[in-house]
Design a protein around this motif. Structure first.
Motif, mmCIF file in Angstrom:
data_model
loop_
_atom_site.group_PDB
_atom_site.id
_atom_site.type_symbol
_atom_site.label_atom_id
_atom_site.label_comp_id
_atom_site.label_asym_id
_atom_site.label_seq_id
_atom_site.Cartn_x
_atom_site.Cartn_y
_atom_site.Cartn_z
ATOM 1 N N UNK A 14 32.727 46.211 35.444
ATOM 2 C CA UNK A 14 34.092 45.970 35.903
ATOM 3 C C UNK A 14 34.657 44.787 35.117
ATOM 4 N N UNK A 15 35.890 44.901 34.686
ATOM 5 C CA UNK A 15 36.510 43.858 33.869
ATOM 6 C C UNK A 15 37.265 42.890 34.781
ATOM 7 N N UNK A 16 36.592 41.809 35.110
ATOM 8 C CA UNK A 16 37.228 40.763 35.889
ATOM 9 C C UNK A 16 37.499 39.562 34.976
ATOM 10 N N UNK A 17 37.891 38.466 35.557
ATOM 11 C CA UNK A 17 38.241 37.281 34.760
ATOM 12 C C UNK A 17 37.029 36.765 33.976
ATOM 13 N N UNK A 18 35.847 36.791 34.607
ATOM 14 C CA UNK A 18 34.637 36.319 33.938
ATOM 15 C C UNK A 18 34.284 37.191 32.741
ATOM 16 N N UNK A 19 34.377 38.500 32.925
ATOM 17 C CA UNK A 19 34.010 39.422 31.851
ATOM 18 C C UNK A 19 34.949 39.304 30.661
ATOM 19 N N UNK A 20 36.229 39.199 30.928
ATOM 20 C CA UNK A 20 37.201 39.081 29.837
ATOM 21 C C UNK A 20 37.028 37.769 29.078
ATOM 22 N N UNK A 21 36.771 36.678 29.803
ATOM 23 C CA UNK A 21 36.555 35.382 29.149
ATOM 24 C C UNK A 21 35.291 35.413 28.296
ATOM 25 N N UNK A 22 34.258 36.085 28.792
ATOM 26 C CA UNK A 22 33.009 36.205 28.048
ATOM 27 C C UNK A 22 33.195 37.039 26.786
ATOM 28 N N UNK A 23 33.943 38.104 26.902
ATOM 29 C CA UNK A 23 34.237 38.955 25.746
ATOM 30 C C UNK A 23 34.942 38.159 24.662
#
Length: 206
Positions: free
Chosen positions: A119-128
């Protein structure tokens, strides 16, 4: 375990030696390894620091995959391959498109990520974004990030349209009566009978 403490050493040294002896005897030597995929999770920050790599925001499984590629990523840092391999630690289907693959401006590139599990949440997008910036070269410019989410839902949608007419039946009204009865003649007679009663007294006639 043999001791290195001599008799003339202070009691504190003997106590430390005894404690270390007990700890090492309970230690499973076969479990000691610096391989990121198999080591104790407490070793991960130490390995990341040794390889000058950041694992902030990564889950344990993601950190293990990234650290396991540390030597190759350091060797090929700044290349498309390094960006792709770093992203695969978190996004296995990551694809890097260079400018000449899609007719873009020189030194620009795009990243496409397809997933059906993450799931693309704030953490995942920042990590990407962080992984891309950490392993790309200074000259290259990230043009866009394409996110493709696949759904494996077995549900389906259907629609039904129903149309019709409403009929209202009014009370029945007679518009025409036709009779086919044959004509007949009837006669009625009245019989009148009058009865009179008279009392005659013959007394004294004889």
């Amino acid at each position: 375990m043999n001791t290195l403490i001599l008799n003339h050493h202070p009691k504190q040294s003997k106590a430390i030696d005894l404690s270390a002896k007990q700890r090492f005897e309970d230690l499973k030597i076969e479990s000691i390894t610096n391989l990121a995929l198999h080591c104790d999770k407490r070793m991960l920050p130490i390995l990341a620091n040794a390889y000058d790599m950041s694992i902030d925001g990564l889950e344990e499984k993601e950190a293990r995959k990234l650290i396991s590629k540390a030597l190759l990523l350091d060797r090929y840092n700044g290349t498309t391959w390094a960006i792709k391999e770093a992203l695969k630690a978190v996004f296995p289907t990551a694809v890097v498109k260079e400018w000449f693959n899609y007719g873009g401006e020189p030194y620009f590139f795009k990243v496409k990520v397809s997933t059906s599990e993450i799931s693309f949440d704030e953490r995942t997008l920042a990590l990407l974004d962080r992984l891309i910036l950490e392993f790309k070269n200074v000259r290259s410019v990230l043009e866009s990030i394409e996110i493709e989410i696949e759904s494996k839902s077995d549900s389906f949608n259907a629609s039904v349209e129903i149309s019709g007419e409403a009929l209202e039946i009014l009370p029945f009204q007679t518009t025409q009566i036709s009779s086919k009865q044959k004509p007949s003649f009837n006669a009625t007679g009245v019989f009148i009978c009058e009865i009179s009663k008279t009392n005659i007294d013959f007394k004294g006639v004889y």
